[in-house]
Design a protein around this motif. Sequence first.
Motif, PDB file in Angstrom:
ATOM      1  N   LYS A  94      10.826  14.684   0.656  1.00 60.06           N
ATOM      2  CA  LYS A  94      11.141  13.660  -0.115  1.00 60.06           C
ATOM      3  C   LYS A  94      11.465  13.585  -1.445  1.00 60.06           C
ATOM      4  CE  LYS A  94       8.300  10.868   3.152  1.00 60.06           C
ATOM      5  NZ  LYS A  94       7.103  10.020   3.335  1.00 60.06           N
ATOM      6  N   LEU A  95      12.498  13.120  -2.297  1.00 59.90           N
ATOM      7  CA  LEU A  95      12.854  13.387  -3.595  1.00 59.90           C
ATOM      8  C   LEU A  95      13.170  12.062  -4.024  1.00 59.90           C
ATOM      9  CD1 LEU A  95      15.676  16.153  -3.151  1.00 59.90           C
ATOM     10  CD2 LEU A  95      13.303  16.361  -3.571  1.00 59.90           C
ATOM     11  N   GLN A  96      12.153  11.509  -5.083  1.00 61.72           N
ATOM     12  CA  GLN A  96      12.360  10.417  -5.788  1.00 61.72           C
ATOM     13  C   GLN A  96      12.909  10.705  -7.314  1.00 61.72           C
ATOM     14  OE1 GLN A  96       8.176   9.022  -5.247  1.00 61.72           O
ATOM     15  NE2 GLN A  96       8.721   8.557  -3.277  1.00 61.72           N
ATOM     16  N   VAL A  97      13.671   9.620  -7.629  1.00 62.64           N
ATOM     17  CA  VAL A  97      14.400   9.772  -8.923  1.00 62.64           C
ATOM     18  C   VAL A  97      13.932   8.601  -9.776  1.00 62.64           C
ATOM     19  CG1 VAL A  97      16.474  10.190 -10.252  1.00 62.64           C
ATOM     20  CG2 VAL A  97      16.330  11.019  -7.877  1.00 62.64           C
ATOM     21  N   THR A  98      13.430   8.920 -11.008  1.00 63.18           N
ATOM     22  CA  THR A  98      13.010   7.834 -11.631  1.00 63.18           C
ATOM     23  C   THR A  98      13.737   7.993 -13.281  1.00 63.18           C
ATOM     24  OG1 THR A  98      10.962   8.645 -12.631  1.00 63.18           O
ATOM     25  CG2 THR A  98      10.665   7.520 -10.627  1.00 63.18           C
ATOM     26  N   GLY A  99      14.016   6.989 -13.882  1.00 59.92           N
ATOM     27  CA  GLY A  99      14.161   7.019 -15.447  1.00 59.92           C
ATOM     28  C   GLY A  99      15.820   6.833 -15.473  1.00 59.92           C
ATOM     29  N   VAL A 100      16.727   6.572 -14.277  1.00 60.07           N
ATOM     30  CA  VAL A 100      18.217   6.385 -14.492  1.00 60.07           C
ATOM     31  C   VAL A 100      18.106   5.536 -13.373  1.00 60.07           C
ATOM     32  CG1 VAL A 100      18.673   8.550 -15.424  1.00 60.07           C
ATOM     33  CG2 VAL A 100      18.436   8.237 -13.157  1.00 60.07           C
ATOM     34  N   LYS A 101      19.458   4.615 -13.503  1.00 61.79           N
ATOM     35  CA  LYS A 101      19.922   3.790 -12.616  1.00 61.79           C
ATOM     36  C   LYS A 101      21.447   3.624 -12.500  1.00 61.79           C
ATOM     37  CE  LYS A 101      18.906  -0.026 -15.975  1.00 61.79           C
ATOM     38  NZ  LYS A 101      18.217  -1.465 -16.161  1.00 61.79           N
ATOM     39  N   GLY A 102      21.842   2.733 -11.660  1.00 65.14           N
ATOM     40  CA  GLY A 102      23.345   2.276 -11.606  1.00 65.14           C
ATOM     41  C   GLY A 102      24.162   3.731 -11.365  1.00 65.14           C
ATOM     42  N   ALA A 103      25.196   4.126 -11.914  1.00 63.52           N
ATOM     43  CA  ALA A 103      25.953   4.983 -11.515  1.00 63.52           C
ATOM     44  C   ALA A 103      25.386   6.487 -12.007  1.00 63.52           C
ATOM     45  CB  ALA A 103      27.405   5.005 -12.384  1.00 63.52           C
ATOM     46  N   LEU A 104      24.400   6.380 -12.808  1.00 68.04           N
ATOM     47  CA  LEU A 104      23.944   7.603 -13.320  1.00 68.04           C
ATOM     48  C   LEU A 104      23.016   8.156 -11.916  1.00 68.04           C
ATOM     49  CD1 LEU A 104      22.772   7.629 -16.824  1.00 68.04           C
ATOM     50  CD2 LEU A 104      24.664   8.706 -15.909  1.00 68.04           C
ATOM     51  N   THR A 108      23.499  18.844 -13.734  1.00 67.60           N
ATOM     52  CA  THR A 108      25.093  18.992 -13.670  1.00 67.60           C
ATOM     53  C   THR A 108      25.552  17.395 -13.131  1.00 67.60           C
ATOM     54  OG1 THR A 108      24.661  21.324 -12.745  1.00 67.60           O
ATOM     55  CG2 THR A 108      26.744  20.112 -12.046  1.00 67.60           C
ATOM     56  N   ALA A 109      24.799  16.753 -12.503  1.00 64.97           N
ATOM     57  CA  ALA A 109      25.306  15.505 -11.885  1.00 64.97           C
ATOM     58  C   ALA A 109      25.348  14.733 -13.428  1.00 64.97           C
ATOM     59  CB  ALA A 109      24.322  15.012 -10.922  1.00 64.97           C
ATOM     60  N   LEU A 110      24.367  14.530 -14.266  1.00 60.38           N
ATOM     61  CA  LEU A 110      24.544  14.084 -15.382  1.00 60.38           C
ATOM     62  C   LEU A 110      25.633  14.282 -16.363  1.00 60.38           C
ATOM     63  CD1 LEU A 110      20.798  13.411 -16.116  1.00 60.38           C
ATOM     64  CD2 LEU A 110      22.107  11.700 -15.047  1.00 60.38           C
ATOM     65  N   GLU A 111      26.036  15.593 -16.465  1.00 62.26           N
ATOM     66  CA  GLU A 111      27.063  16.167 -17.427  1.00 62.26           C
ATOM     67  C   GLU A 111      28.563  15.623 -16.576  1.00 62.26           C
ATOM     68  OE1 GLU A 111      26.472  20.452 -17.464  1.00 62.26           O
ATOM     69  OE2 GLU A 111      24.761  20.408 -18.744  1.00 62.26           O
ATOM     70  N   ALA A 112      28.371  15.305 -15.389  1.00 54.49           N
ATOM     71  CA  ALA A 112      29.867  14.833 -14.859  1.00 54.49           C
ATOM     72  C   ALA A 112      29.966  13.524 -15.409  1.00 54.49           C
ATOM     73  CB  ALA A 112      29.736  15.068 -13.379  1.00 54.49           C
ATOM     74  N   LEU A 113      29.027  12.838 -15.768  1.00 62.00           N
ATOM     75  CA  LEU A 113      29.265  11.378 -16.421  1.00 62.00           C
ATOM     76  C   LEU A 113      29.034  11.392 -17.729  1.00 62.00           C
ATOM     77  CD1 LEU A 113      27.339   9.212 -13.739  1.00 62.00           C
ATOM     78  CD2 LEU A 113      29.988  10.074 -13.726  1.00 62.00           C
ATOM     79  N   GLY A 114      28.884  12.573 -18.617  1.00 64.87           N
ATOM     80  CA  GLY A 114      28.906  12.599 -20.135  1.00 64.87           C
ATOM     81  C   GLY A 114      27.635  12.621 -20.491  1.00 64.87           C
ATOM     82  N   TYR A 115      26.469  12.983 -19.849  1.00 62.15           N
ATOM     83  CA  TYR A 115      25.188  13.173 -20.393  1.00 62.15           C
ATOM     84  C   TYR A 115      24.795  14.647 -20.469  1.00 62.15           C
ATOM     85  CZ  TYR A 115      25.008   8.292 -20.243  1.00 62.15           C
ATOM     86  OH  TYR A 115      25.231   6.894 -20.517  1.00 62.15           O
ATOM     87  N   TYR A 116      25.026  15.149 -21.630  1.00 65.86           N
ATOM     88  CA  TYR A 116      24.684  16.683 -21.676  1.00 65.86           C
ATOM     89  C   TYR A 116      23.352  17.106 -22.319  1.00 65.86           C
ATOM     90  CZ  TYR A 116      29.464  17.795 -20.644  1.00 65.86           C
ATOM     91  OH  TYR A 116      30.835  18.188 -20.101  1.00 65.86           O
ATOM     92  N   HIS A 117      22.521  16.293 -22.486  1.00 67.23           N
ATOM     93  CA  HIS A 117      21.261  16.331 -23.141  1.00 67.23           C
ATOM     94  C   HIS A 117      19.962  15.834 -22.412  1.00 67.23           C
ATOM     95  CE1 HIS A 117      23.347  17.305 -26.738  1.00 67.23           C
ATOM     96  NE2 HIS A 117      23.945  16.413 -26.989  1.00 67.23           N
ATOM     97  N   SER A 118      20.107  15.770 -21.155  1.00 58.50           N
ATOM     98  CA  SER A 118      19.040  15.325 -20.089  1.00 58.50           C
ATOM     99  C   SER A 118      17.949  16.227 -20.269  1.00 58.50           C
ATOM    100  CB  SER A 118      19.597  14.999 -18.808  1.00 58.50           C
ATOM    101  OG  SER A 118      19.923  16.418 -18.234  1.00 58.50           O
TER     102      SER A 118
END
Length: 576
Positions: free
Chosen positions: A29-39, A71-81
């Motif tokens: 079970k993988l849960q992701v918090t802190g980002v929403k929408g397209a990210l 990698t998923a965030l860099e594809a949308l322009g976020y390189y400092h995650s």
Amino acid sequence: MSIPRLLNSLALFAMLTTSFTLCAQSKLKLQVTGVKGALKDNVDIYLQKFREDDAIPGLSFHSELEREVRTALEALGYYHSEVLIEASADQPHTITLHVNAGEPVRIDTADIQLLGDAANDEEFLALRQQQAPAVGKVLHQGQYDGFKQALRHLALRKGYFDARFTESRLEVAAELNKAFVHLHFDSGTRYKFGEVSFHGNQIETERLYSMLPFAPDDPYHVNKLGELNQTLAASGWFSSILVEGDVENINQYHLPIEVNLEPERRNIIETGIGYSTDIGPRLKLNWHKPWLNKAGHSLRSDMAISEIEQSVEAAYKLPLTTAATDFYQVQLGFRNRDNEDTASRESNLLLERYWLLSDEWYRTVSVRWLYEDFVQADQRDNISLIMPGVSYNRTRQKGGAMPYWANRLSLRVEVSDEAWGSDASFVRLRGRAGWIGSAGDNHRFVTRVDGGAILMETLRSLPPSLRFFAGGDNSIRGYSYETVGPRNDDGELTGGRYMLTGSLEYQYRVSGNWWLATFTDYGSAWDDTPDWVQGVGVGVRWASPVGPVRLDFAFGLDQPGGGSGFQLHFSLGPEL
């Protein structure tokens, strides 16, 4: 078996058993918090690669998760995650990823250049305006790649066959949160249509040339080839059609077009058995000759037999410039009908001229001779009529045999006058409108309005086929076929000068191609004063490969004597 071999076998069995037990019990079970929408959506897509049997708790697995999120965030322009992974010792396969996307990289330079003929092409300019990376926007690598692909596709569709990128660079300075885009697209010269050649055709070439949606030396567009294919298919003359460019004989940016054809069969015979509660079982036999000569004339003969109605009709079609939509047609038909208080034998001879107008409207101008020998209630007569007429109709739909959207509009006017040999003078108007709409995938709405009027002094000068009756599958459900209308003193149907009916239906998908429906119908057919009646009910719909199959359980709320009647309606075919 020796003791060492026995111990080895037991150890191997224990390892396999333990591994199977862990896999069987493991539920990642993988849960992701802190980002929403397209990210978040993109992160979820990247994490789909991990299957339950891949999840081996530990630093290595956690590092791999972190790499995928970045990698998923860099594809949308976020390189400092920043990614913080949380997992408990008791539940190692339940992992929470706390993500901080950080500041995005924005486009600092957008050097987008269109070169060649595309520099003055409105579609390319519109594409650049709508999709090109722009200064100040957050870098989105998918949109960047999509814009490049859109340029290539548009170039191929419009005949820029030599198009290429002379420069294609995307540079990212992550430490500065800046991206630099350099795209130089040289379309080269736009190609034009060359000569068109037909092969294997049995129809005269001059007629086929008249059906071309383009002329030699017109700018190339692939949609024109598709339009030609559809026009040839609609003619019914060919069983196989292949339209393609002759790339081996390109000359001075002109692309020759080759059309390879195979003739349709000379005779096509179709048989069918159908059923509806309006007319009961019905047997159909159709004979079609798609082409009779090099001019593309065709002949069609249809016969239908049911308990209350038997008909035979022949139609001879003479195509004009565009065979499928611009033609003359001569029809000869005979029909015998015996239903309720109507018994008639009618003969029709009809000359029609068809045009396809703008916005998908069809216009038909016609002259019809009708002779009808009939008994209607207490009237026995025979009437001969000559009726010029004009009609307009349009049908549009999306979504196949059971469309999610459709509308239909039709209007017909016929005029008869004793001055040119008719037995009666009148004007007959008939109109129909229908609409189908959807809300999501599981909700459909169907509405219909059907009306008509006859402008004349007395109805007795009109044969039954031109009078108005209501009731039945496609009219007011809850009442038998054509049983709603004016009656004489003996309770026999006489038909009306006016008719108006309406229907409202809601459908809900229960599973796959099966739908439940609820409906109400309202209307009347009358001579002087309308006697409105209403039907309500529920139904079942099946989206079959050949069209909607409808089964309705309907109640007529305004039966004679104040009671309500029950009708079971079954039909197959279009809903409008």
